[in-house]
Design an enzyme around this catalytic site. Structure first.
Site, mmCIF file in Angstrom:
data_model
loop_
_atom_site.group_PDB
_atom_site.id
_atom_site.type_symbol
_atom_site.label_atom_id
_atom_site.label_comp_id
_atom_site.label_asym_id
_atom_site.label_seq_id
_atom_site.Cartn_x
_atom_site.Cartn_y
_atom_site.Cartn_z
ATOM 1 N N LYS A 288 0.850 -1.183 0.000
ATOM 2 C CA LYS A 288 0.000 0.000 0.000
ATOM 3 C C LYS A 288 0.890 1.239 0.000
ATOM 4 O O LYS A 288 1.837 1.345 0.779
ATOM 5 C CB LYS A 288 -0.907 -0.008 1.244
ATOM 6 C CG LYS A 288 -1.998 1.039 1.229
ATOM 7 C CD LYS A 288 -2.964 0.849 2.401
ATOM 8 C CE LYS A 288 -4.077 1.887 2.347
ATOM 9 N NZ LYS A 288 -5.046 1.721 3.468
ATOM 10 N N GLU A 377 -18.421 -5.963 11.887
ATOM 11 C CA GLU A 377 -19.344 -5.206 12.732
ATOM 12 C C GLU A 377 -20.283 -6.107 13.524
ATOM 13 O O GLU A 377 -20.574 -5.849 14.702
ATOM 14 C CB GLU A 377 -20.149 -4.229 11.876
ATOM 15 C CG GLU A 377 -19.337 -3.113 11.258
ATOM 16 C CD GLU A 377 -18.685 -3.494 9.942
ATOM 17 O OE1 GLU A 377 -17.966 -2.652 9.368
ATOM 18 O OE2 GLU A 377 -18.893 -4.636 9.474
ATOM 19 N N ARG A 405 -24.841 -2.658 9.292
ATOM 20 C CA ARG A 405 -24.517 -4.058 8.999
ATOM 21 C C ARG A 405 -24.735 -4.953 10.217
ATOM 22 O O ARG A 405 -24.713 -6.169 10.100
ATOM 23 C CB ARG A 405 -23.074 -4.166 8.516
ATOM 24 C CG ARG A 405 -22.699 -3.112 7.485
ATOM 25 C CD ARG A 405 -21.315 -3.307 6.928
ATOM 26 N NE ARG A 405 -21.362 -4.175 5.767
ATOM 27 C CZ ARG A 405 -20.286 -4.537 5.064
ATOM 28 N NH1 ARG A 405 -19.095 -4.130 5.453
ATOM 29 N NH2 ARG A 405 -20.403 -5.315 4.018
#
Length: 642
Positions: A288, A377, A405
């Protein structure tokens, strides 16, 4: 600033142009694309490190596959800037994430190349599998379907559910696992260790490469070569890699890991995989922030750094004069440490957002009491409930948009069992440049309908602090929802001694005549500003900070409706079913008659822009509130939405 693309990139408007280039020219395209992203984001802002890490993968995918006929699905979408630039949006990329500009995420309404709208993680495999099954049903056997998912997104249960189905669906889908050990913060969990084990198993990877190279030189047919290689792979996996069978145990052909920055290797591999039918997974290892050294070294900081000097790496921030109010998230994070120092039962949970929620402060100081559970979540909420059954006082911090969610877990595992979990909803309301996928528009509506919940929103940092304190007291035995917005509050001197927040009690901020403005949460500050403006016009509206949408302060509301026949409600949430609706329900229950105007997020999708721009668009900034009062005072109105 006029930003121009490089020699080859300037000739590419769509992937069809890219495919006219030679394979040798792809190296230069990658360099130019990476530089174009750096130039654009440094000047105009946006997400940064994620797209730099997949430049080669993006170029290879559009070079090998016949997009948009071949369907490419990006997970989350932070990494899709190169994709957008190569698919017709190079000339307008400077409008990325700006008001009325292009979206920062793939968006089906923006381009046919954006096959699936994303913003929340871990949806790509399910979506691509759905597309693949549809193609299979329609007889489109030549059509390819590719899902690009990061190892952070792969931690979510939804991704595993999709993998489980993909293995038996017999559909033509390729899952590309972009393994960079990062989501926004560093990844956590057993999957991270598993992928590390695969990517560092030198014995297995060398032997595998040797086998493929050897068989590729044999004078036999391509299909027979692949069959031989497949059988040989199966025979060596158990011998040389203790954990190499996870994906293939789900009936997914596993390939890799390969270097995600080697454009030649990527194009060769993808070309080969096109000829292999059925579900398969390619493990690609990337960095990244690749190509910008500062982003490679501090990937969390450079996920979305704001504007910066690309040469020096200086991130431009306005230097304020005098003390400034902190971000609400930092008030949460620092208050957590204070509470935990006073109460050894206090614990913190976040699903992959330790920096964004500022739970990182507690994680650093008290690592045995604060946990990042990954992009999970549902697990975060039920884990919190489990801890609560053992007497822990758990603060589960989830962005409002992401809490959607875990709705079932809030109902089934927290509310029905009446466990005193504290659900802290960061980024409530309109969050700005991330747009419709990230706005915390719906939590008031979906939380206030659940029995046993207490739903609170602070107007300032002190109220947030005091409600956090109140929620962990022994006498507080019900679950609590605390919602607060992204960004700075209004109090520089916020760290005051804790005080108990009376549950279900609002406050009257100013008395008035003719019209009462009822606010919920941070927009009360917009009301305060509007009242100052209206007083200059000789108007004197009353202002009530309701604080709790559940339970409502009925005593305070009886005062309002016995004195005022004109009422305006203001909230940073969906009008349908929200705070204003709760006030109308109260009116109906007690047979009050009044003209009511509700200001908040209208019944439509609000796109991206700066929060102030979006508040103005939706009509509940200070100017919009003042206008609503003037209109109400100048004419008779009935119940309406702003």
């Amino acid at each position: 600033m006029d930003i121009t693309a490089g020699q080859l990139l300037s000739q590419i408007e769509y992937p069809s142009d890219l495919r006219k280039l030679t394979r040798e020219q792809l190296h230069q395209v990658c360099d130019e694309l990476r530089q174009f992203i750096i130039d654009q984001v440094s000047v105009h802002g946006g997400h940064f490190a994620a797209s730099l890490g997949v430049v080669e993968l993006t170029v290879a995918l559009h070079y090998v596959y016949n997009t948009p006929y071949d369907q490419l699905v990006w997970d989350v979408g932070h990494q899709a800037y190169g994709h957008k630039i190569l698919t017709g949006r190079k000339s307008v990329f400077h409008t990325n994430r700006k008001y009325h500009g292009i979206s920062g995420f793939p968006n089906r309404g923006e381009s046919e190349y954006d096959t699936f709208g994303v913003g929340h993680s871990s949806t790509s495999i399910s979506a691509a599998l759905g597309m693949a099954l549809a193609s299979k049903y329609k007889g489109e056997h030549d059509r390819q379907h590719i899902a690009v998912i990061g190892d952070g997104s792969m931690t979510a249960g939804m991704a595993f559910e999709a993998l489980n189905h993909a293995g038996v669906a017999n559909a033509n889908v390729l899952i590309i696992l972009n393994d960079n050990c990062m989501s926004i913060d560093p990844n956590v969990g057993a999957l991270k260790e598993y992928l590390t084990d695969i990517s560092t198993s030198h014995t297995y990877n060398k032997l595998r490469d040797d086998v493929w190279n050897m068989l590729g030189k044999l004078p036999v047919g391509k299909k027979f070569t692949r069959d031989m290689a497949s059988k040989f792979e199966a025979s060596i996996k158990g011998l040389v890699s203790k954990s190499s069978n996870l994906f293939e145990s789900l009936n997914l052909r596993y390939f890799g890991p390969i270097d995600g920055h080697n454009i030649s290797k990527l194009t060769d591999t993808l070309q080969d995989l096109k000829d292999i039918p059925g579900p398969k997974l390619l493990h690609v290892v990337t960095t990244k922030g690749k190509g910008y050294s500062l982003a490679e070294k501090d990937q969390t900081k450079w996920h979305a750094p704001g504007l910066f000097d690309k040469i020096t790496g200086e991130i431009f921030k306005k230097i304020p004069e005098g003390p400034q109010p902190p971000k609400y998230q930092d008030v949460f994070g620092l208050t957590m440490i204070e509470l935990a120092e006073q109460n050894d039962k206090v614990m913190g949970i976040t699903p992959a957002m330790p920096s964004g929620s500022s739970l990182k402060f507690m994680m650093e100081k008290m690592p045995d009491r604060a946990f990042d559970v990954g992009i999970c979540e549902q697990h975060a909420v039920t884990l919190s409930a489990g801890l609560a059954t053992q007497g822990m006082r758990v603060y589960c911090n989830i962005y409002s948009s992401f809490m959607q969610r875990a709705f079932d877990q809030v109902v089934h595992d927290v509310a029905i069992q009446n466990l005193p979990v504290v659900l802290c909803l960061d980024r409530a309301g309109l969050v700005g440049e991330d747009g419709a996928t990230h706005h915390g528009a719906y939590d008031i509506s979906y939380m206030r309908c659940i029995p046993n919940l207490i739903v609170f929103s602070p107007m300032n940092e002190e109220e947030l602090r005091n409600m956090m304190y109140t929620a962990q007291l022994p006498e507080q035995k019900s679950p609590v929802v605390i919602r607060y917005p992204r960004g700075e509050g209004v109090m520089s001197d916020w760290r005051k001694p804790f005080a108990v927040m009376p549950i279900g009690k609002g406050r009257k901020i100013r008395d008035g005549r003719d019209v009462a403005i009822l606010s919920f949460g941070h927009p009360g500050n917009f009301v305060t500003e509007a009242c100052r403006e209206l007083m200059n016009d000789g108007l004197e509206p009353a202002h009530y900070d309701i604080r709790f949408v559940k339970p409502l302060d009925k005593e305070l509301l009886h005062e309002v409706f016995s004195r005022y026949d004109k009422v305006i409600t203001v909230e940073d949430g969906a009008i349908r079913g929200g705070f204003g609706s709760a006030i109308l329900e109260f009116m109906a229950e007690y047979n009050y008659k009044a003209d009511v105007k509700m200001l908040g997020i209208p019944d439509r999708l609000v796109e991206h822009g700066k929060p102030a721009e979006l508040h103005r668009e939706c009509g509940y900034d200070a100017a919009g509130i003042a206008m609503a009062v003037r209109q109400m005072m100048s004419s008779q109105v009935t119940v309406s939405e702003g």
